[in-house]
Design a protein around this motif. Structure first.
Motif, PDB file in Angstrom:
ATOM      1  N   LEU A   1     -12.631  67.410 -80.597  1.00 23.46           N
ATOM      2  CA  LEU A   1     -11.715  66.264 -80.686  1.00 23.46           C
ATOM      3  C   LEU A   1     -10.745  66.306 -79.508  1.00 23.46           C
ATOM      4  O   LEU A   1     -10.473  65.287 -78.855  1.00 23.46           O
ATOM      5  CB  LEU A   1     -10.946  66.301 -82.017  1.00 23.46           C
ATOM      6  CG  LEU A   1     -10.133  65.051 -82.320  1.00 23.46           C
ATOM      7  CD1 LEU A   1     -11.021  63.820 -82.398  1.00 23.46           C
ATOM      8  CD2 LEU A   1      -9.342  65.215 -83.614  1.00 23.46           C
ATOM      9  N   ASP A   2     -10.264  67.472 -79.251  1.00 23.87           N
ATOM     10  CA  ASP A   2      -9.405  67.703 -78.101  1.00 23.87           C
ATOM     11  C   ASP A   2     -10.094  67.237 -76.808  1.00 23.87           C
ATOM     12  O   ASP A   2      -9.539  66.460 -76.012  1.00 23.87           O
ATOM     13  CB  ASP A   2      -9.107  69.203 -78.019  1.00 23.87           C
ATOM     14  CG  ASP A   2      -7.996  69.510 -77.039  1.00 23.87           C
ATOM     15  OD1 ASP A   2      -7.949  68.850 -75.992  1.00 23.87           O
ATOM     16  OD2 ASP A   2      -7.181  70.399 -77.309  1.00 23.87           O
TER      17      ASP A   2
ATOM     18  N   PHE B   1     -11.317  60.608 -73.033  1.00 24.09           N
ATOM     19  CA  PHE B   1     -11.009  59.186 -73.200  1.00 24.09           C
ATOM     20  C   PHE B   1      -9.864  58.733 -72.303  1.00 24.09           C
ATOM     21  O   PHE B   1     -10.000  57.762 -71.556  1.00 24.09           O
ATOM     22  CB  PHE B   1     -10.664  58.871 -74.650  1.00 24.09           C
ATOM     23  CG  PHE B   1     -10.098  57.483 -74.822  1.00 24.09           C
ATOM     24  CD1 PHE B   1     -10.918  56.372 -74.721  1.00 24.09           C
ATOM     25  CD2 PHE B   1      -8.738  57.295 -75.014  1.00 24.09           C
ATOM     26  CE1 PHE B   1     -10.402  55.093 -74.842  1.00 24.09           C
ATOM     27  CE2 PHE B   1      -8.216  56.017 -75.128  1.00 24.09           C
ATOM     28  CZ  PHE B   1      -9.048  54.919 -75.047  1.00 24.09           C
ATOM     29  N   PHE B   2      -8.756  59.413 -72.376  1.00 24.59           N
ATOM     30  CA  PHE B   2      -7.584  58.965 -71.613  1.00 24.59           C
ATOM     31  C   PHE B   2      -7.858  59.013 -70.109  1.00 24.59           C
ATOM     32  O   PHE B   2      -7.473  58.110 -69.370  1.00 24.59           O
ATOM     33  CB  PHE B   2      -6.356  59.803 -71.960  1.00 24.59           C
ATOM     34  CG  PHE B   2      -5.679  59.380 -73.239  1.00 24.59           C
ATOM     35  CD1 PHE B   2      -5.045  58.150 -73.330  1.00 24.59           C
ATOM     36  CD2 PHE B   2      -5.686  60.208 -74.352  1.00 24.59           C
ATOM     37  CE1 PHE B   2      -4.413  57.754 -74.509  1.00 24.59           C
ATOM     38  CE2 PHE B   2      -5.058  59.821 -75.534  1.00 24.59           C
ATOM     39  CZ  PHE B   2      -4.429  58.591 -75.615  1.00 24.59           C
TER      40      PHE B   2
ATOM     41  N   MET C   1     -18.627  63.516 -86.921  1.00 21.68           N
ATOM     42  CA  MET C   1     -18.527  64.574 -85.914  1.00 21.68           C
ATOM     43  C   MET C   1     -17.330  65.492 -86.139  1.00 21.68           C
ATOM     44  O   MET C   1     -17.326  66.635 -85.683  1.00 21.68           O
ATOM     45  CB  MET C   1     -18.381  63.955 -84.520  1.00 21.68           C
ATOM     46  CG  MET C   1     -19.676  63.465 -83.905  1.00 21.68           C
ATOM     47  SD  MET C   1     -19.259  62.497 -82.441  1.00 21.68           S
ATOM     48  CE  MET C   1     -20.633  62.911 -81.367  1.00 21.68           C
ATOM     49  N   HIS C   2     -16.303  64.946 -86.770  1.00 18.53           N
ATOM     50  CA  HIS C   2     -15.046  65.695 -86.838  1.00 18.53           C
ATOM     51  C   HIS C   2     -14.512  65.808 -88.253  1.00 18.53           C
ATOM     52  O   HIS C   2     -13.301  65.679 -88.475  1.00 18.53           O
ATOM     53  CB  HIS C   2     -14.012  65.048 -85.914  1.00 18.53           C
ATOM     54  CG  HIS C   2     -14.434  65.035 -84.493  1.00 18.53           C
ATOM     55  ND1 HIS C   2     -14.493  66.163 -83.714  1.00 18.53           N
ATOM     56  CD2 HIS C   2     -14.891  64.035 -83.696  1.00 18.53           C
ATOM     57  CE1 HIS C   2     -14.921  65.863 -82.509  1.00 18.53           C
ATOM     58  NE2 HIS C   2     -15.186  64.576 -82.473  1.00 18.53           N
ATOM     59  N   LYS C   3     -15.422  66.052 -89.161  1.00 16.57           N
ATOM     60  CA  LYS C   3     -15.025  66.223 -90.567  1.00 16.57           C
ATOM     61  C   LYS C   3     -13.894  67.231 -90.716  1.00 16.57           C
ATOM     62  O   LYS C   3     -12.957  67.021 -91.466  1.00 16.57           O
ATOM     63  CB  LYS C   3     -16.231  66.701 -91.380  1.00 16.57           C
ATOM     64  CG  LYS C   3     -17.110  65.577 -91.881  1.00 16.57           C
ATOM     65  CD  LYS C   3     -18.184  66.121 -92.809  1.00 16.57           C
ATOM     66  CE  LYS C   3     -18.981  64.971 -93.426  1.00 16.57           C
ATOM     67  NZ  LYS C   3     -20.190  65.445 -94.111  1.00 16.57           N
ATOM     68  N   LYS C   4     -14.023  68.295 -89.975  1.00 18.78           N
ATOM     69  CA  LYS C   4     -13.067  69.386 -90.141  1.00 18.78           C
ATOM     70  C   LYS C   4     -11.649  68.948 -89.761  1.00 18.78           C
ATOM     71  O   LYS C   4     -10.714  69.113 -90.532  1.00 18.78           O
ATOM     72  CB  LYS C   4     -13.501  70.567 -89.283  1.00 18.78           C
ATOM     73  CG  LYS C   4     -12.704  71.836 -89.584  1.00 18.78           C
ATOM     74  CD  LYS C   4     -13.256  73.037 -88.853  1.00 18.78           C
ATOM     75  CE  LYS C   4     -12.382  74.279 -89.117  1.00 18.78           C
ATOM     76  NZ  LYS C   4     -10.947  73.990 -89.082  1.00 18.78           N
ATOM     77  N   GLU C   5     -11.548  68.338 -88.573  1.00 20.52           N
ATOM     78  CA  GLU C   5     -10.218  67.909 -88.138  1.00 20.52           C
ATOM     79  C   GLU C   5      -9.638  66.849 -89.074  1.00 20.52           C
ATOM     80  O   GLU C   5      -8.445  66.846 -89.363  1.00 20.52           O
ATOM     81  CB  GLU C   5     -10.278  67.329 -86.712  1.00 20.52           C
ATOM     82  CG  GLU C   5     -10.456  68.371 -85.619  1.00 20.52           C
ATOM     83  CD  GLU C   5     -11.902  68.492 -85.204  1.00 20.52           C
ATOM     84  OE1 GLU C   5     -12.783  68.170 -86.049  1.00 20.52           O
ATOM     85  OE2 GLU C   5     -12.164  68.911 -84.056  1.00 20.52           O
TER      86      GLU C   5
ATOM     87  N   ILE D   1      -2.633  64.959 -79.470  1.00 21.49           N
ATOM     88  CA  ILE D   1      -3.081  66.167 -80.163  1.00 21.49           C
ATOM     89  C   ILE D   1      -1.904  66.866 -80.825  1.00 21.49           C
ATOM     90  O   ILE D   1      -2.006  67.335 -81.963  1.00 21.49           O
ATOM     91  CB  ILE D   1      -3.796  67.113 -79.169  1.00 21.49           C
ATOM     92  CG1 ILE D   1      -5.133  66.487 -78.775  1.00 21.49           C
ATOM     93  CG2 ILE D   1      -4.015  68.478 -79.793  1.00 21.49           C
ATOM     94  CD1 ILE D   1      -5.692  67.026 -77.485  1.00 21.49           C
ATOM     95  N   GLY D   2      -0.787  66.911 -80.120  1.00 19.45           N
ATOM     96  CA  GLY D   2       0.419  67.489 -80.705  1.00 19.45           C
ATOM     97  C   GLY D   2       0.817  66.783 -81.977  1.00 19.45           C
ATOM     98  O   GLY D   2       1.122  67.412 -82.992  1.00 19.45           O
TER      99      GLY D   2
END
Lengths: 212, 212
Positions: free
Chosen positions: B80-81, B87-88, B135-139, B198-199
């Motif tokens: 995700l990070d 993306f940015f 893709m990012h279930k965990k996050e 992210i922060g």
DNA sequence: GTCTATAGAAGGATAGAC
DNA sequence: GTCTATCCTTCTATAGAC
């Protein structure tokens, strides 16, 4: 300058405010403004000589309305956290009341960037930033907010508050799937936004420490 | 359909793309487009029957250009990070190449909101979100990203990336004081923005835990 | 396919009566 | 102060020659 004249001028101004916000300068028609004000075109020119003059009056008024919304943040006695909560609550509520305002202003500023200077002259950015900085020395140090990073933060805050109103049709389509109304989304945002920003700022603290 | 015809049509289309982006539909003049293409007005109507038709072609093209920029994010194998950084970086760089694009599209979408539907139909939002979620279930669990909060996050990400380009004249005035150029500000933003987001997300983790 | 000329409509602005 | 009528410019769009 009778009572009546005051009323008519007011009427025209309000009609123009609506039409210009709705259509922009290029799309607005003097005819439509007259109709909305319940009078005829000739009277528009009697009170405001030209379309340009009428537009300028409206633009000036609306711009100072929006920008003046930023100053109450200077009220002392609020923590940074409190300030952000206050700002997003007030600002989003304000934009809810004038949903086309931000889009209109940004649009016209892009069309004639010189315009922005006349407006921003009135606002003492330096004083604004210095006061903020003075009030929150501790956080600025704790969160490692350098002069370089400050504009990044401020534009992000403005972006988070304003963007939904500019991109409203897109946001609404995206919300459709989840059955959330735009209004619910905005109410939620009043608390989401400050939490989001504060979280981001606080994480800078950790990042900084881990760099040492 | 000779080589030459193809060239002329292309020429017109490019000129129209510039003028429409610069002035918007209402402000654009067929005369200006013809001049910029180095031909005359009659030819515009020969290739694209009306101003509306010409505009539609341009709008359609530009809209899919912008929105297609979101899909490469689906590439697997990125955290995700990593996705946010990717993306940015890509998105801001893209908008740097077409600085008037975002403003143009948002403006025209507000002018005719129906328009957005024709465009968004082409994009499978559901698939997009579901893939990301998968893709990012965990996050999503860790950061307590509920279906209600997801639109808040996504619109904030879009806002942080797009807003500077829409509000460019204002941002530039604000930057003047610190002697930073708009370009430097954007370069800095490619790394600031993902860190910021992210922060903010990570801080949700802590908040959640402290609520239990 | 490209041009010149012009039609036809729309929009901003003014003249002049009341 | 307000209206009707109208001027004049601008702009989209088409006709018709080459």
């Amino acid at each position: 300058m009778s009572e009546n004249e005051k009323q008519t001028e007011e009427l025209i101004f309000e009609a123009a405010t609506e039409v210009f916000q709705e259509k922009g300068y290029d799309g607005a028609r003097m005819h439509d403004i007259a109709q909305k004000a319940g009078i005829n075109k000739a009277l528009l020119h009697y009170y405001f000589r030209t379309k340009d003059a009428l537009f300028d009056a409206v633009f000036q008024k609306l711009a100072s309305m929006l920008f003046s919304k930023f100053t109450p943040i200077l009220r002392p006695g609020l923590s940074l956290d409190g300030k952000l909560n206050f700002f997003f609550r007030e600002h989003i509520e304000f934009l809810k009341t004038y949903p086309k305002l931000a889009h209109f202003l940004l649009n016209e500023i892009n069309r004639k960037p010189e315009r922005i200077k006349r407006i921003l002259e009135k606002i003492d950015f330096d004083h604004f930033f210095l006061t903020i900085a003075e009030m929150h020395k501790k956080e600025i140090e704790d969160y490692n907010i350098t002069p370089e990073i400050l504009p990044q933060i401020i534009t992000s805050i403005a972006a988070i508050s304003i963007f939904p109103f500019i991109a409203r049709p897109i946001v609404e389509v995206a919300l459709e799937k989840s059955g959330v109304s735009f209004n619910e989304y905005l109410e939620k945002r009043k608390e989401f936004a400050p939490d989001f920003v504060i979280g981001a700022l606080k994480s800078r603290k950790k990042t900084k420490k881990s760099n040492l």
